[in-house]
Design an enzyme around this catalytic site. Structure first.
Site, PDB file in Angstrom:
ATOM      1  N   HIS A   1       4.251   1.030  -1.152  1.00  0.00           N
ATOM      2  CA  HIS A   1       5.047   0.450  -1.430  1.00  0.00           C
ATOM      3  C   HIS A   1       5.071  -0.045  -2.721  1.00  0.00           C
ATOM      4  CE1 HIS A   1       5.434  -4.306  -1.086  1.00  0.00           C
ATOM      5  NE2 HIS A   1       4.786  -4.266   0.173  1.00  0.00           N
TER       6      HIS A   1
ATOM      7  N   GLN B   1      -3.087  -1.563   3.278  1.00  0.00           N
ATOM      8  CA  GLN B   1      -2.590  -1.164   4.774  1.00  0.00           C
ATOM      9  C   GLN B   1      -3.877  -0.570   5.442  1.00  0.00           C
ATOM     10  OE1 GLN B   1      -0.169  -1.987   7.074  1.00  0.00           O
ATOM     11  NE2 GLN B   1       1.321  -2.974   4.793  1.00  0.00           N
TER      12      GLN B   1
ATOM     13  N   ASP C   1      -4.217   1.440  -3.008  1.00  0.00           N
ATOM     14  CA  ASP C   1      -3.885   0.182  -2.401  1.00  0.00           C
ATOM     15  C   ASP C   1      -4.597   0.557  -0.803  1.00  0.00           C
ATOM     16  OD1 ASP C   1      -2.416  -1.325  -1.195  1.00  0.00           O
ATOM     17  OD2 ASP C   1      -0.001  -0.126  -2.062  1.00  0.00           O
TER      18      ASP C   1
ATOM     19  N   CYS D   1      10.167  -2.773   1.500  1.00  0.00           N
ATOM     20  CA  CYS D   1       9.777  -3.039   0.091  1.00  0.00           C
ATOM     21  C   CYS D   1       9.172  -1.299  -0.595  1.00  0.00           C
ATOM     22  CB  CYS D   1       8.374  -3.336  -0.348  1.00  0.00           C
ATOM     23  SG  CYS D   1       9.022  -5.097  -0.366  1.00  0.00           S
TER      24      CYS D   1
END
Lengths: 433, 157
Positions: free
Chosen positions: A141, A221, A218, A389
């Site tokens: 992303h 999700q 990250d 994105c």
């Protein structure tokens, strides 16, 4: 590709009994928004990868905060401020325990993007220089890509990208070449917001550790959809988005090894993070608070605490299993569709129930995702249409945009059926059949 | 339902068989502007040639990729402005913009009127206006000697 699975992020559970199935109807009753209609049809919300809906318990917690103990935390001697502080710090403890992290390693931020930028500013810019390398992936992303481009450009470090295979997995065969002694940071997502692929974090983190690189995951999700244990994972940083895991918007968190936070200088300066301020200079308080300059997202963090309670009560293993079954069902239904391209793994064990796809227009082209989004919206079905994105990944996939349907614990197989029905109707409409 | 107002048969017709659609090479060979819609990644290359005296739009064609609304709108636009002079074409752009704000067209606009339904879908107005804004840019850029690349911030990811 050899799929390596992790124990810290266990999405397969091959040897264990399946956890008890969710009572989805009961869960749906907890989410008032799911009762509403869109364009005269019952809402089918399939955009949880963008943001999740909120259970009544989270909404009630926000109301409770604003009606009972809203005050600026850490600043007042009065009762309300003390209570606000207590609830705020309590939310930090809840999040820490939910993620197997230490409380002193939880920094509240405004969102996941800020958590990643915090590391880019407070760590990368101070530690990296020419000759150093950062490794990320082409599937990221923009929030886990642009901050590293900016940090690389500011420090002279080089940014490398791990490629992705045609079937939607990170290409681990490229790791040996890309993980070098100069690699100081590996920044990658736990799961792709486009492909739905759950990345082989164990193997990737092991590789990073071998060359002495720090690892930032990250978790935007992955964290909402699968059990994640930060301590077992072995990563150094984990960025979290509160609003994607049933929490309010406006709050995220950076989970870090506390000793790393101790070594880092603050990201932002201001109130609430100082020990002493003199005109000649200032001293900071300890982590995590030194990274929380300014009035924090108080109600939002407390609301996130309620979201964590809600998810913990259900159990993340059950959430994961529910979504794995939804994936299996959706993949089966998608396989019936003509002229349908799924971007990402066809194996429900390797993915989240987040499906990016394109549908042919019957004339050799595709139905533009914006048309798909409008068409499905006309049936009350909320999907995301666009580049998500992740423009470098779109280019890699050779598309401008995709349509994405993404599920959560409140979605049902009946809703997958409606999506498939919608795709059929849409194809007939645009192909002029 | 509103949906049919958006996707009128005439729009689908222009979408399925776009008029004045050319290759990217052809579009960028002439005096060309490029517009993007960052929200969806759509790209439109528009080539406009005025006649030798700089009066009329003599040749106009577009290339690129986009949704049915942006493609149909581009197709309709190229038909509608053929033969118009610069001032007339810019006036038409304004009329279409007004229409997107919900205004009834004050004169016959032909096929272009089919775009009226888009005004009820606020998120799609940018799709419909992409080609018209490219035309405005092309005509504002000078008398047939424009080579600009304009990226309009029309949304964010």
């Amino acid at each position: 590709m050899k799929a390596s699975r992790t124990t810290a992020v266990d999405v397969t559970k091959p040897d264990r009994e399946s956890p008890a199935a969710l009572n989805v109807e009961k869960i749906r009753g907890d989410f008032p928004i799911l009762d509403r209609e869109v364009k005269g049809e019952a809402l089918v919300y399939l955009d949880s990868a963008a943001t999740s809906q909120k259970p009544q318990a989270v909404i009630d917690k926000l109301v409770e905060c604003y009606t009972r103990y809203f005050a600026n935390p850490h600043r007042g001697i009065h009762t309300l401020s003390q209570e606000a502080t207590e609830h705020y710090e309590n939310a930090r403890e809840k999040l820490a325990s939910f993620l197997g992290a230490q409380t002193s390693g939880v920094v509240f931020t405004r969102n996941c993007t800020e958590a990643i930028n915090l590391v880019a500013y407070a760590w990368a810019r101070r530690r990296l220089g020419p000759g150093d390398r950062i490794l990320t992936t082409v599937t990221e992303h923009h929030s886990n890509l642009v901050p590293w481009q900016m940090a690389a450009s500011d420090t002279g470090a080089r940014l490398d990208y791990l490629p992705v295979t045609n079937d939607g997995y990170l290409d681990l065969s490229a790791l040996d070449d890309l993980l070098t002694a100069e690699t100081k940071l590996v920044a990658l997502s736990g799961a792709s917001n486009v492909l739905g692929t759950v990345n082989a974090l164990d193997e990737l983190i092991r590789g990073a550790k071998r060359v002495g690189a720090l690892v930032l995951v990250d978790g935007a999700q992955l964290v909402p959809h699968a059990p994640v244990d930060f301590d077992k994972l072995g990563a150094d940083f984990l960025a979290v988005a509160g609003h994607k895991m049933l929490g309010p918007s406006g709050v995220g968190a950076l989970i870090a090894r506390p000793e790393l936070l101790d070594e880092m200088e603050p990201f932002m300066g201001g109130g609430g993070m100082i020990l002493d301020v003199r005109l000649e200079g200032s001293k900071w308080i300890e982590a995590p608070w030194k990274f929380e300059a300014g009035t924090p997202p108080l109600a939002e963090a407390i609301g996130l605490g309620a979201a964590v309670d809600y998810l913990s009560k259900i159990g993340m293993e059950r959430v994961r299993e529910h979504e794995r079954k939804l994936s299996a069902y959706a993949l089966e239904r998608f396989a019936e569709l003509e002229d349908f391209t799924l971007f990402g793994p066809w194996n429900p064990d390797h993915r989240l129930a987040t499906f990016s796809f394109n549908v042919g227009d019957g004339r050799g082209g595709i139905i533009h995702p914006h048309d798909a989004g409008t068409f499905l919206d006309g049936m009350g079905i909320a999907v995301r249409a666009g580049h998500h994105c992740a423009k470098p990944l779109m280019r890699r996939l050779g598309v401008v945009a995709t349509t994405r349907a993404s599920c959560y614990l409140y979605n049902t197989t009946a809703e997958i059926d409606l999506l498939v029905e919608g795709i059929h109707r849409m194809r007939n409409f645009f192909a002029g059949a | 339902m509103e949906f049919n107002e958006l996707y009128q048969e005439i729009i689908l017709d222009h979408y399925r068989s776009p008029r004045n659609n050319c290759s990217e090479q052809e579009a960028s060979a002439g005096n060309c502007v490029k517009h993007e819609n960052p929200l969806c990644g759509d790209e439109l290359l528009l080539s406009v040639q005025l006649d030798s005296k700089g009066g009329w739009i003599e040749k106009i064609c577009f290339a690129g990729h986009g949704c049915s609304i942006s493609q149909a709108s581009a197709s309709m636009m190229t038909e509608a402005v053929q033969g118009l002079d610069r001032r007339q074409a810019l006036a038409l752009v304004e009329r279409v913009r007004e229409m997107m704000r919900g205004a009834e067209p004050d004169e016959e606009l032909g096929d272009v009127e089919a775009l009226q339904g888009v005004s009820k879908f606020p998120v799609r107005i940018k799709c419909a206006l992409l080609a018209w804004m490219a035309l405005k840019d092309a005509l504002d850029g000078g008398n047939g000697n424009y080579q600009t690349e304009t990226i309009h911030e029309q949304g964010r990811s």
